[in-house]
Design an enzyme around this catalytic site. Sequence first.
Site, PDB file in Angstrom:
ATOM      1  CB  SER A 385      36.257  43.669  39.065  1.00  0.00           C
ATOM      2  OG  SER A 385      36.210  42.562  39.950  1.00  0.00           O
ATOM      3  CG  HIS A 404      45.261  37.160  35.146  1.00  0.00           C
ATOM      4  ND1 HIS A 404      46.288  37.417  36.008  1.00  0.00           N
ATOM      5  CD2 HIS A 404      44.755  35.961  35.523  1.00  0.00           C
ATOM      6  CE1 HIS A 404      46.394  36.421  36.867  1.00  0.00           C
ATOM      7  NE2 HIS A 404      45.480  35.522  36.607  1.00  0.00           N
TER       8      HIS A 404
END
Length: 481
Positions: A385, A404
């Site tokens: 991430s 996102h």
Amino acid sequence: MKITKAHINKLEDYLWEIPKSFKPQMRVPARVLASEPLLDAIMEDRSLAQLVNVASLPGIVGASLVMPDVHEGYGFPIGGVAATSYPEGAISPGGIGYDINCGVRLMVSDQKIHTIRDNLEELAKELYAQIPSGMGKGGQIRLSSKDMDTVLSKGAQWAVANGYGAEEDLAFMESKGRLPNADPSMVSDMAKKRGSNQLGTIGSGNHFVEVDYVEEIYDDDIAEAFGLYEGQVVVLIHTGSRGLGHQVATDYIRKMMSAMANYNIEVPDRELCCVPFNSSEGQDYFKAMCAAANFAWCNREVISWEVRTAWQNIFGPDIPLKLMYDVAHNIAKIETHKVNGQEAEVIVHRKGATRAFGPGFEELPLIYKDHGQPVIIPGSMGTCSYVLAGTAKSRELTFGSCCHGAGRRLSRTAAKKQVNAPVLKERLKDEGIFIEAGSFKGIAEEAPIAYKDVNMVVDTVRESGIAKRVAKLRPVAVVKG
DNA sequence: ATGTGC
């Protein structure tokens, strides 16, 4: 008509346009932020057809936009941004999504990964024990109707006032964890009932709680301001407004489907149903959406409290976890942006898109203000991430928005066919990633192969200039529904 | 995403 490369113009590197002339209903051009390989991937599903449909929304300004992690969704693509003129432009529940204020938060510890390697399996199990997860799952908290109304109007403040949150967290949440336009009376009894036992629960699908460590820092100054350093253990939480937000979306989509005709609105797809923002139906939905968004912020705050409890149970008292930031990626906001060269108020629909305002934005905590808003990009389970920072350029290109996540590549059904979940779970364990999930079905649907490469997505937003890379996170323990 | 579906 099938959209091909012949219909798409390259405006600049990483920015593509389907011109307004493509279809008579289009009011603005449709734009795609993507590298060429990602554009090719995007053309595999109905994302671009949906993007073009969105360009016909009443009152839409600038361009209909999608981020590089786009994939098809209900009416609007997931990974889309649409700004409509305030106050008479359209508001559309499909442009926000069923999971109102689905979002992500990042908590940071002051522990280094090597000090907790031996605790990871135990930590994953303890987090799984503390955080209710799975479809339809409730938690310990039962909200009275009075408390529910307070949650809906005050958001994360309810958690703080009731012993499930930390006062100092509030400043580190988008909109401080509360949208002031919320009106609990616009949320149906059914929605309130569905949400009454769901505070502090993550749900299922792509929602998770994950322990990561900071693998790489890309920007020393911003990382320092955000409180991030190499080797640091952090916690990522991804969830939204659960059954409550879903019911709000369901209720108002139904209402708008029939109300639309009263305003002579025609849209190319029923799923784009919308009404003028300043109509009574538009105002009612907006107030209900804000209330559902507040529920989601309160939910993520209560989950943080559960995470802190699990942390204490493993590492003892006084091991702090600080909130770095909390972002919404399914929401509509009234914001000021440049439209045709002039500053104007617009209704920005972000569906699978993160606000990414640059340096100087008033709402940001003082220590972040010189660096732009933290943008948190969860990758797929078992990959990595990112933490990014918004830039001034995001306002020029994307109404202050960014991607996102990695973006789904395979449907859930396709993923289930291709993935052997027990084998995947073992493989990830061998790599040092401990998964605790309610079902193997969930693991299969969320397998890394079901997602695009998050590195490619993040490279696109970085190269296009709408966000800067700050840090890369690597997962070590994951809780899923 | 969601008490998976009018």
